[in-house]
Write an enzyme that holds these catalytic residues in place. Sequence first.
Site, PDB file in Angstrom:
ATOM      1  N   GLU A 218       0.708  -1.198   0.206  1.00 40.57           N
ATOM      2  CA  GLU A 218      -0.062   0.004  -0.096  1.00 40.57           C
ATOM      3  C   GLU A 218       0.843   1.214   0.106  1.00 40.57           C
ATOM      4  OE1 GLU A 218      -3.562  -1.569   2.710  1.00 40.57           O
ATOM      5  OE2 GLU A 218      -1.994  -0.935   3.974  1.00 40.57           O
ATOM      6  N   PRO A 219       1.601   1.558  -1.011  1.00 40.19           N
ATOM      7  CA  PRO A 219       2.476   2.887  -0.974  1.00 40.19           C
ATOM      8  C   PRO A 219       1.528   4.012  -1.185  1.00 40.19           C
ATOM      9  CG  PRO A 219       2.731   1.582  -3.148  1.00 40.19           C
ATOM     10  CD  PRO A 219       1.643   0.811  -2.330  1.00 40.19           C
ATOM     11  N   GLY A 220       1.664   4.929  -0.594  1.00 37.48           N
ATOM     12  CA  GLY A 220       1.248   6.371  -0.898  1.00 37.48           C
ATOM     13  C   GLY A 220       2.325   7.357  -1.173  1.00 37.48           C
ATOM     14  N   ARG A 221       2.940   7.778  -0.095  1.00 37.90           N
ATOM     15  CA  ARG A 221       4.044   8.814  -0.471  1.00 37.90           C
ATOM     16  C   ARG A 221       4.863   8.252  -1.340  1.00 37.90           C
ATOM     17  NH1 ARG A 221       5.872  10.930   4.327  1.00 37.90           N
ATOM     18  NH2 ARG A 221       4.993   9.546   5.346  1.00 37.90           N
TER      19      ARG A 221
ATOM     20  N   ARG B 104       4.075  19.336   7.495  1.00 34.05           N
ATOM     21  CA  ARG B 104       4.690  18.406   8.307  1.00 34.05           C
ATOM     22  C   ARG B 104       6.127  18.942   8.861  1.00 34.05           C
ATOM     23  NH1 ARG B 104       7.252  15.456   5.059  1.00 34.05           N
ATOM     24  NH2 ARG B 104       7.170  13.636   6.221  1.00 34.05           N
TER      25      ARG B 104
ATOM     26  N   TYR C 131       6.161  16.988  12.200  1.00 33.27           N
ATOM     27  CA  TYR C 131       7.163  16.027  12.360  1.00 33.27           C
ATOM     28  C   TYR C 131       8.615  16.425  12.413  1.00 33.27           C
ATOM     29  CZ  TYR C 131       2.894  13.373  10.342  1.00 33.27           C
ATOM     30  OH  TYR C 131       1.794  13.008  10.155  1.00 33.27           O
TER      31      TYR C 131
ATOM     32  N   CYS D  95       0.342  33.277  12.047  1.00 32.98           N
ATOM     33  CA  CYS D  95       0.640  33.784  13.152  1.00 32.98           C
ATOM     34  C   CYS D  95       1.109  32.895  14.328  1.00 32.98           C
ATOM     35  CB  CYS D  95      -0.615  34.463  13.808  1.00 32.98           C
ATOM     36  SG  CYS D  95      -1.397  35.586  12.587  1.00 32.98           S
ATOM     37  N   GLU D  96       2.227  32.187  14.059  1.00 28.92           N
ATOM     38  CA  GLU D  96       2.745  31.265  14.898  1.00 28.92           C
ATOM     39  C   GLU D  96       4.545  31.119  14.520  1.00 28.92           C
ATOM     40  OE1 GLU D  96       1.542  28.335  16.912  1.00 28.92           O
ATOM     41  OE2 GLU D  96       3.537  27.786  16.665  1.00 28.92           O
TER      42      GLU D  96
ATOM     43  N   TYR E 220       0.834  14.115   1.794  1.00 26.01           N
ATOM     44  CA  TYR E 220       0.529  14.635   2.912  1.00 26.01           C
ATOM     45  C   TYR E 220       0.531  16.187   3.259  1.00 26.01           C
ATOM     46  CZ  TYR E 220       0.789   9.548   3.943  1.00 26.01           C
ATOM     47  OH  TYR E 220       0.580   8.268   3.771  1.00 26.01           O
TER      48      TYR E 220
HETATM   49  C1  LIG Z   1      -0.617   5.748   5.791  1.00 19.90           C
HETATM   50  C2  LIG Z   1      -0.773   4.179   5.427  1.00 19.90           C
HETATM   51  C3  LIG Z   1      -0.300   3.543   4.289  1.00 19.90           C
HETATM   52  C4  LIG Z   1       0.609   4.452   3.116  1.00 19.90           C
HETATM   53  O1  LIG Z   1       1.651   5.046   3.875  1.00 19.90           O
HETATM   54  P1  LIG Z   1       2.945   5.817   2.913  1.00 19.90           P
HETATM   55  O2  LIG Z   1       3.890   6.016   3.997  1.00 19.90           O
HETATM   56  O3  LIG Z   1       2.296   6.947   2.511  1.00 19.90           O
HETATM   57  O4  LIG Z   1       3.402   4.556   1.921  1.00 19.90           O
HETATM   58  C5  LIG Z   1      -0.382   2.261   3.775  1.00 19.90           C
HETATM   59  N1  LIG Z   1      -1.183   1.613   4.543  1.00 19.90           N
HETATM   60  C6  LIG Z   1      -1.951   2.071   5.822  1.00 19.90           C
HETATM   61  C7  LIG Z   1      -2.947   0.942   6.417  1.00 19.90           C
HETATM   62  C8  LIG Z   1      -1.617   3.257   6.174  1.00 19.90           C
HETATM   63  O5  LIG Z   1      -2.189   3.823   7.293  1.00 19.90           O
END
Ligand SMILES: *Cc1c(COP(=O)(O)O)cnc(C)c1O
Length: 476
Positions: free
Chosen positions: A333-336, A373, A377, A404-405, A434
């Site tokens: 499940e890649p997002g980033r 971010r 983080y 304002c921070e 993100y």
């Molecule tokens: C956030 C998340 C991802 C994606 O994470 P990345 O760091 O964006 O790859 C995949 N699976 C689950 C369950 C998540 O919560």
Amino acid sequence: MSRSAHPAGPRYADVLPEGHYSAPPADLNQLDQGVWARTVARTPEGAVTVGGLDVQQLAEEFGTPAYFLDEADFRARCRAWRDAFGADADVFYAGKAFLCRAVVRWLHEEGLNLDVCSLGELTTALAAGMPAERIAMHGNNKSSEEIHRAVEEGVGRIVLDSFQEIARVAHAAAALGKRQRVQIRVTVGVEAHTHEFIATAHEDQKFGLALAGGAGGAGGAGGAAGGPAAEAVRRVLQLDSLELVGIHSHIGSQIFDTSGFEVAAHRVVGLLRQVRDEHGVELPEIDLGGGLGIAYTPDDDPSEPQEIAKALRDIVTRECEGAGLTVPRLSVEPGRAIVGPTAFTLYEVGTVKPLDGLRTYVSVDGGMSDNIRTALYDAEYTVALASRASTAGPMLSRVVGKHCESGDIVVRDAFLPADLAPGDLLAVPATGAYCRSMANNYNHALRPPVVAVRDGAARVILRRETEEDLLRLDVG
Ligand SMILES: *Cc1c(COP(=O)(O)O)cnc(C)c1O
């Protein structure tokens, strides 16, 4: 009543942390290929371009701040992940990184599946035509409405996160006369962050059901005899309205090596073996989650999808052979790693404030409302003067927003040309993930647009918020 006052101002605030920034780069105009989207370049005159379009024209047409997303790069990354994992695995894009209807259509066209974790994300996915069976529903506290809608629409899987949710999903499916495919999310006692992972005995976090616990004790393979995860399997297998298809694990984010996945796979396979021994069933799927890192700075060195796919496949195959199990279908499940590198944020410089002997504060027209971010983080970014090249020397800078921070920092430490002036355009790369998805209206900021650029054409895929949008929510 007691009050204490803290001395304010940079001289009393943080002292430059040792080694937090490296030496100035040899050439401030150079764009590091690992950090920028693939079609980003500089014209001979010095301006940055993306998809063949000059940022000066883009700023004129779409305004600043704005996110510019390289569609060709996004699609290429989808294909790279899809091809690397092949036909016997599934790639789910994590929608929370960045989601809008155009992105859903690209994912659909490139053969990826989609993770959602809220009704809003599910609605967006369905509105753009993603087939429900290619959607997975996540979340540690899905509402009854979210569960009902997901089951009714026929999502391919719901990832169960608690005992209460097992009952809720079973109930919703039964009421709708359906059998819902589910996975159980487990916590394997591994926490991965960037360059290291920590294997912990106790899963001190809100997600998932612990493998460890009970008679089996913590940590070992198959040591989950009495753990919550094993108990969840028992309960799900007893419910006619649920079909248990696999086990899910997600260990963290911005991960650069596969050692954390190795431990996770080892422990998940331990559970699969236990399930077979106890119930006589071999679960057909294993999902190892996302979290693969990208380059935010030239120091980061992420692996290619090919290497990651090979490593994960080898690990799962080895573990399953060791346990005498048929190798289950793998999903990730890649997002980033897909969307992160494909976009940059373009800002206009408003003020330049040198603090003698310290650094120069460069204020831009966005900030923590479009990229939280850094504040949240302590994330690191780089930045480049984008509207022109410069031959001036390096100036240690901090790029800050207009909120304002005092924690409203976009890039904590950066070298920018010393001739930087109001009106110059700055671009911050690797803001595809993100940033827009976490954008907010602090100080009633208007969330910036996302503009997709491809082959010399630019189009808004998410428009800029307007004052009207703000006032529409404010019912007075
Ligand atoms: C956030 C998340 C991802 C994606 O994470 P990345 O760091 O964006 O790859 C995949 N699976 C689950 C369950 C998540 O919560």
